[in-house]
Design a protein around this motif. Structure first.
Motif, PDB file in Angstrom:
ATOM      1  N   VAL A   1       0.839  -1.205   0.000  1.00  0.00           N
ATOM      2  CA  VAL A   1       0.000   0.000   0.000  1.00  0.00           C
ATOM      3  C   VAL A   1       0.874   1.255   0.000  1.00  0.00           C
ATOM      4  O   VAL A   1       0.611   2.213  -0.729  1.00  0.00           O
ATOM      5  CB  VAL A   1      -0.954  -0.014   1.219  1.00  0.00           C
ATOM      6  N   ARG A   2       1.936   1.241   0.829  1.00  0.00           N
ATOM      7  CA  ARG A   2       2.793   2.424   0.905  1.00  0.00           C
ATOM      8  C   ARG A   2       3.488   2.698  -0.431  1.00  0.00           C
ATOM      9  O   ARG A   2       3.553   3.836  -0.893  1.00  0.00           O
ATOM     10  CB  ARG A   2       3.845   2.239   1.994  1.00  0.00           C
ATOM     11  N   ARG A   3       3.964   1.641  -1.088  1.00  0.00           N
ATOM     12  CA  ARG A   3       4.738   1.832  -2.312  1.00  0.00           C
ATOM     13  C   ARG A   3       3.847   2.122  -3.529  1.00  0.00           C
ATOM     14  O   ARG A   3       4.249   2.857  -4.424  1.00  0.00           O
ATOM     15  CB  ARG A   3       5.592   0.597  -2.603  1.00  0.00           C
ATOM     16  N   VAL A   4       2.659   1.527  -3.557  1.00  0.00           N
ATOM     17  CA  VAL A   4       1.818   1.665  -4.757  1.00  0.00           C
ATOM     18  C   VAL A   4       0.782   2.779  -4.611  1.00  0.00           C
ATOM     19  O   VAL A   4       0.470   3.473  -5.583  1.00  0.00           O
ATOM     20  CB  VAL A   4       1.118   0.322  -5.080  1.00  0.00           C
ATOM     21  N   CYS A   5       0.242   2.944  -3.428  1.00  0.00           N
ATOM     22  CA  CYS A   5      -0.846   3.913  -3.255  1.00  0.00           C
ATOM     23  C   CYS A   5      -0.365   5.272  -2.752  1.00  0.00           C
ATOM     24  O   CYS A   5      -0.953   6.296  -3.079  1.00  0.00           O
ATOM     25  CB  CYS A   5      -1.891   3.367  -2.281  1.00  0.00           C
ATOM     26  N   MET A   6       0.679   5.284  -1.931  1.00  0.00           N
ATOM     27  CA  MET A   6       1.142   6.551  -1.351  1.00  0.00           C
ATOM     28  C   MET A   6       2.281   7.130  -2.191  1.00  0.00           C
ATOM     29  O   MET A   6       2.653   6.589  -3.221  1.00  0.00           O
ATOM     30  CB  MET A   6       1.591   6.322   0.094  1.00  0.00           C
ATOM     31  N   GLY A   7       2.837   8.233  -1.704  1.00  0.00           N
ATOM     32  CA  GLY A   7       3.931   8.889  -2.413  1.00  0.00           C
ATOM     33  C   GLY A   7       3.531  10.267  -2.870  1.00  0.00           C
ATOM     34  O   GLY A   7       2.345  10.591  -2.977  1.00  0.00           O
ATOM     35  N   GLY A   8       4.537  11.094  -3.142  1.00  0.00           N
ATOM     36  CA  GLY A   8       4.263  12.451  -3.592  1.00  0.00           C
ATOM     37  C   GLY A   8       3.668  12.451  -4.985  1.00  0.00           C
ATOM     38  O   GLY A   8       4.119  11.726  -5.864  1.00  0.00           O
ATOM     39  N   THR A   9       2.647  13.278  -5.182  1.00  0.00           N
ATOM     40  CA  THR A   9       2.035  13.391  -6.501  1.00  0.00           C
ATOM     41  C   THR A   9       2.773  14.458  -7.296  1.00  0.00           C
ATOM     42  O   THR A   9       2.750  15.627  -6.935  1.00  0.00           O
ATOM     43  CB  THR A   9       0.547  13.781  -6.381  1.00  0.00           C
ATOM     44  N   PRO A  10       3.475  14.068  -8.374  1.00  0.00           N
ATOM     45  CA  PRO A  10       4.232  15.056  -9.147  1.00  0.00           C
ATOM     46  C   PRO A  10       3.314  16.116  -9.732  1.00  0.00           C
ATOM     47  O   PRO A  10       2.149  15.860 -10.036  1.00  0.00           O
ATOM     48  CB  PRO A  10       4.895  14.221 -10.248  1.00  0.00           C
ATOM     49  N   HIS A  11       3.880  17.316  -9.872  1.00  0.00           N
ATOM     50  CA  HIS A  11       3.111  18.411 -10.482  1.00  0.00           C
ATOM     51  C   HIS A  11       2.818  18.075 -11.949  1.00  0.00           C
ATOM     52  O   HIS A  11       3.721  17.760 -12.715  1.00  0.00           O
ATOM     53  CB  HIS A  11       3.914  19.710 -10.400  1.00  0.00           C
ATOM     54  N   LEU A  12       1.550  18.114 -12.289  1.00  0.00           N
ATOM     55  CA  LEU A  12       1.164  17.817 -13.670  1.00  0.00           C
ATOM     56  C   LEU A  12       1.146  19.109 -14.477  1.00  0.00           C
ATOM     57  O   LEU A  12       0.661  20.138 -14.014  1.00  0.00           O
ATOM     58  CB  LEU A  12      -0.217  17.146 -13.715  1.00  0.00           C
ATOM     59  N   ALA A  13       1.675  19.054 -15.662  1.00  0.00           N
ATOM     60  CA  ALA A  13       1.686  20.238 -16.535  1.00  0.00           C
ATOM     61  C   ALA A  13       0.707  20.028 -17.673  1.00  0.00           C
ATOM     62  O   ALA A  13       1.043  19.463 -18.699  1.00  0.00           O
ATOM     63  CB  ALA A  13       3.093  20.457 -17.078  1.00  0.00           C
ATOM     64  N   PRO A  14      -0.539  20.475 -17.495  1.00  0.00           N
ATOM     65  CA  PRO A  14      -1.549  20.176 -18.509  1.00  0.00           C
ATOM     66  C   PRO A  14      -1.266  20.810 -19.865  1.00  0.00           C
ATOM     67  O   PRO A  14      -1.758  20.354 -20.872  1.00  0.00           O
ATOM     68  CB  PRO A  14      -2.836  20.747 -17.895  1.00  0.00           C
ATOM     69  N   THR A  15      -0.450  21.894 -19.874  1.00  0.00           N
ATOM     70  CA  THR A  15      -0.207  22.550 -21.158  1.00  0.00           C
ATOM     71  C   THR A  15       0.887  21.866 -21.956  1.00  0.00           C
ATOM     72  O   THR A  15       1.044  22.114 -23.142  1.00  0.00           O
ATOM     73  CB  THR A  15       0.198  24.019 -20.933  1.00  0.00           C
ATOM     74  N   ALA A  16       1.681  20.997 -21.288  1.00  0.00           N
ATOM     75  CA  ALA A  16       2.784  20.352 -22.002  1.00  0.00           C
ATOM     76  C   ALA A  16       2.243  19.235 -22.880  1.00  0.00           C
ATOM     77  O   ALA A  16       1.616  18.312 -22.385  1.00  0.00           O
ATOM     78  CB  ALA A  16       3.791  19.792 -21.005  1.00  0.00           C
ATOM     79  N   PRO A  17       2.424  19.293 -24.177  1.00  0.00           N
ATOM     80  CA  PRO A  17       1.928  18.214 -25.041  1.00  0.00           C
ATOM     81  C   PRO A  17       2.673  16.922 -24.778  1.00  0.00           C
ATOM     82  O   PRO A  17       3.843  16.937 -24.401  1.00  0.00           O
ATOM     83  CB  PRO A  17       2.199  18.732 -26.462  1.00  0.00           C
TER      84      PRO A  17
END
Length: 544
Positions: A463-479
């Motif tokens: 659970v810790r390795r697959v479900c948790m962790g920092g969520t990287p910043h998503l760049a919606p404008t980057a194609p």
């Protein structure tokens, strides 16, 4: 419900999948072809398994819950008079839950496959094999003749072999061969044991053989020892008992998602069901002699399975998540075998409860892991988790939440289905049947308790390795595809993590029943134990 109606319902549950398998190979009628032939045959699979599930539920609704120890919906027709082999069908409180579980899991697999067919050859063959597999499994739980039991037990091998070999992933051919060779060799030995029982007692009727004053009286202590040894080896391979388990991780890792669900959720139960239906009531003296050895191997399997999972889940081990759940099944089925080996009503009831709980929970986990592989292209834990964790809670919160739910249910959290069976199995080991060494069984109970702690450790790590962790910043404008080979986008920032789709509607439909039943069985265990306990008491009491 009327006895004739119940007879017809049970016959329909067993026969309809086989008729449906034949029909799947025929061309679809003009009005039912839909957009294309592939869609038509997949819809046929959903329809047939749905009808079988409806018949199984009607059978459960019409079952006389006041007398669950009595065989109901019975059919008894002479088939091969020269060998006294009969088409003898019936269900009691022990087999009915397994019949409903099999019908439910197969329907959910057919529904899932309609929307997400595994990569491979023609869907016609896939649906036909799926229905044949269902028919053989349902027959195993419904027949009351030793030779019919063997035939039904063997019927599932060929469909599962082809499901792995033709629709599986990497290493599918080797895994399929390993699966069929192990199970066939075990079955040959089991057949010798069943023939020994039939020849020495004069009948293959499982109900007659289970009564103390019946044909069982003809079985000497030596015959019982030989029969338990032979039959037990065949059942132990399918269970799977350590050290006869080594076919299982390869088969699960290579199998398509629905193959893994049915293998874990249904096929493993055929082995443990055989111990309860055949070994315990028909050869009790032989079983008592071998019970301590069965319990010892079960306890070793619990520890071994947990340690193997801990090795797979650590960083840098390149552990496969499907393989980890397969090894967890070795540990969970160890609890089932420990409960059976105690030869007490408490332990056997725990084993039967754990059978159903494992089918629900592990079926759900294999569905989820298969869907995770479809989304990410891998089940490698290191690849999934990266450096900070896969962060499913942030990327696909419902998917991550359901995966965490499956994990905590599998580790035996009180209030969920996984708790009761393991607890009752350990209670059975705490006070085993008269004649069994209590100090030895107390040792096995302690080992099983240690196994529960190790199970919690590896599942929480998952659970810790697959479900948790920092969520990287998503760049919606980057194609998509603008990141350079170093993993950075043109602005010099780290490339955004790929999005993970959350649960789709068809996945909700296939997975929700398993999650709901896991909660209901955990909160209301009396519904299942009320069915099994009277039947177990009668079985262990020699038919009284």
């Amino acid at each position: 419900m009327n006895h004739t109606v119940m007879q017809l319902l049970l016959a329909a549950v067993v026969v309809l999948p086989l008729v449906g398998a034949l029909a799947a190979l025929l061309p679809a009628p003009p009005g039912l072809r839909g957009k294309n032939p592939d869609q038509a045959v997949l819809r046929h699979g959903v329809t047939v398994t749905g009808v079988v599930l409806a018949a199984a539920i009607a059978l459960a609704a019409g079952f006389d819950h006041d007398h669950p120890a009595r065989m109901q919906a019975t059919t008894d027709i002479s088939w091969i008079p020269a060998l006294d082999i009969r088409i003898h069908l019936g269900v009691d409180g022990i087999s009915l839950p397994l019949v409903v579980l099999t019908a439910l899991l197969t329907f959910l697999c057919a529904l899932y496959s309609y929307f997400h067919m595994p990569t491979g050859p023609s869907p016609k063959a896939f649906v036909a094999l799926l229905l044949t597999l269902e028919g053989g499994t349902l027959a195993t739980f419904a027949v009351l003749d030793l030779m019919l039991f063997f035939l039904a037990f063997e019927m599932v091998l060929i469909p599962m072999y082809f499901l792995i070999a033709r629709w599986g992933g990497a290493g599918k051919q080797a895994a399929a061969w390993k699966f069929i060779l192990y199970t066939l060799l075990g079955s040959v030995v089991m057949l010798l044991g069943l023939l020994l029982i039939g020849v020495k007692s004069g009948t293959f009727d499982m109900v007659a053989l289970a009564t103390d004053n019946g044909p069982k009286a003809q079985l000497s202590h030596t015959v019982q020892l030989l029969a338990v040894l032979a039959v037990g080896i065949g059942l132990a391979v399918k269970s799977p008992m350590w050290p006869l388990h080594s076919w299982l991780p390869d088969a699960h890792t290579a199998a398509p998602t629905v193959g893994s669900v049915l293998l874990a959720g249904v096929l493993l139960k055929m082995g443990t069901y055989g111990f309860v239906r055949i070994a315990l009531p028909i050869t009790p003296e032989g079983m008592q002699t071998f019970a301590p050895y069965l319990a010892a191997l079960a306890a070793v399997g619990i520890i071994y399975g947990s340690l193997a999972c801990l090795a797979l889940v650590r960083k840098g081990a390149k552990g496969d998540l499907k393989r980890l759940i397969a090894y967890s099944s070795v540990g969970h089925m160890g609890f089932v075998l420990l409960g059976i080996a105690s030869m007490t009503p408490t332990g056997v009831n725990g084993a039967l409860f754990a059978n159903i709980a494992h089918g629900l929970i592990t079926g759900l986990l294999f569905f989820l892991v298969g869907a995770l592989k479809d989304r990410t292209g891998t089940t490698d834990l290191d690849a999934l988790a990266g450096t900070t964790g896969a962060a499913l809670y942030g990327k696909a919160p419902r998917f991550g939440g359901l995966l965490a739910f499956g994990a905590v249910a599998s580790l035996g959290l009180p209030g969920l289905a996984g708790f009761w069976g393991e607890m009752l199995a350990m209670f059975g080991a705490f006070q085993p049947a008269a004649g069994l060494s209590r100090p030895a069984f107390l040792t096995f109970m302690v080992l099983a308790g240690l196994g529960t702690l190790l199970t919690a450790a590896y599942l929480l790590l998952v659970v810790r390795r697959v479900c948790m962790g920092g969520t990287p910043h998503l760049a919606p404008t980057a194609p998509l595809g603008t990141a350079d080979p170093a993993g950075e986008d043109p602005s010099g920032q780290p490339a955004p993590a790929p999005a993970v789709p959350d649960i789709a509607r068809y996945e909700y439909a296939a997975w929700t029943p398993l999650a709901v039943l896991t909660v209901l069985a955990g909160l209301w265990p009396a519904a299942l134990l009320g069915l099994t306990d009277p039947a177990v008491q009668q079985l262990l009491g020699g038919g009284k």
